[in-house]
Design a protein around this motif. Structure first.
Motif, short mmCIF file in Angstrom:
data_model
loop_
_atom_site.label_atom_id
_atom_site.label_comp_id
_atom_site.label_asym_id
_atom_site.label_seq_id
_atom_site.Cartn_x
_atom_site.Cartn_y
_atom_site.Cartn_z
N PRO A 13 -8.07 -71.81 25.04
CA PRO A 13 -5.89 -72.44 25.47
C PRO A 13 -5.92 -73.23 26.52
O PRO A 13 -6.46 -73.86 26.82
N ARG A 29 -3.24 -73.60 21.69
CA ARG A 29 -2.53 -72.00 21.16
C ARG A 29 -2.13 -72.41 23.57
O ARG A 29 -3.69 -72.81 24.17
N ASP A 33 -4.77 -65.30 22.66
CA ASP A 33 -4.94 -64.21 21.05
C ASP A 33 -5.08 -62.75 20.78
O ASP A 33 -5.78 -62.69 21.48
#
Length: 65
Positions: A13, A29, A33
């Motif tokens: 991330p 991202r 997730d």
């Protein structure tokens, strides 16, 4: 931008100070997730029309569903 590229290459991330770019940079991202999010995104991508028939996806490693 180097740090964004490294995060994308290593599938990490983005750091908090760059999290605002997650909406702008494809495949970026901002956080972790969930498995449900990944399955939903994969299903959406698989539903898109393509030039060739795609092979069936294999389950993710560590996926217990």
């Amino acid at each position: 931008m180097r740090q964004v590229a490294v995060c994308l290459l290593e599938n990490r991330p983005l750091p908090v100070r760059l999290a605002h770019l997650a909406d702008v940079v494809p495949c970026a991202r901002a956080g972790r997730d969930s498995a449900a999010d990944r399955h939903r995104e994969r299903a959406e991508l698989d539903a898109l029309p393509g030039l060739f028939a795609a092979p069936a996806r294999s389950p993710e490693r560590g996926d217990t569903s």
